[in-house]
Write an enzyme that holds these catalytic residues in place. Structure first.
Site: not given
Length: 146
Positions: A78-80
């Site tokens: 989850q790059f966010t």
């Protein structure tokens, strides 16, 4: 490296309406990878994740780790999580690792975790995933490794 840990009764991740990973009791780990992350930070997070006492003992105290309860770990990239949300109304992803570096570290993380823990499931890196879970507690912790 950022790890959002959620104690779950069960969790699953679907891609294109197909289940690609699921666990029963254990940890849903949302994994964020930043530009400065290395294999050393991945190893630190793995060690802390496996030892982190977030499961209840017989006295209902959080004294047990995922290994002691024979739990699973579902790892979802989850790059966010690496977003900078301090300014404005739109997140900046300038601290997130570029996709090639992030995928390499994600794969390293999962491979090393599987060496140390027998019950590991994953999503698909950079895919559009639908994650479902039953959060147990709810119990959620953010771990950050430098």
């Amino acid at each position: 490296m950022l790890g959002l840990l959620q104690r779950v009764k069960r969790a699953a991740v679907d891609v294109d309406d197909e289940c690609v990973g699921k666990i029963d009791q254990g940890i849903l780990l949302l994994l964020g990878i930043e530009k400065t992350d290395t294999q050393a930070s991945a190893n630190k997070l793995i060690d802390k994740l496996l030892a982190y006492r977030m499961f209840s003992d017989e006295h209902k105290k959080m004294n047990c780790n995922v290994q002691q309860v024979n739990g699973g770990i579902l790892v979802v990239s989850q790059f966010t999580l690496a977003a900078d949300t301090n300014k404005g109304l739109r997140p900046s992803f300038s601290s997130a690792a570029p996709p090639t570096q992030a995928e390499e570290l994600y794969n390293y993380f999962v491979a090393q975790l599987r060496v140390k823990h027998p019950k590991v499931a994953t999503g698909i890196f950079a895919a559009d995933m639908q994650v479902s879970l039953v959060n147990d507690g709810p119990v959620t912790f953010m771990l950050k490794m430098d």
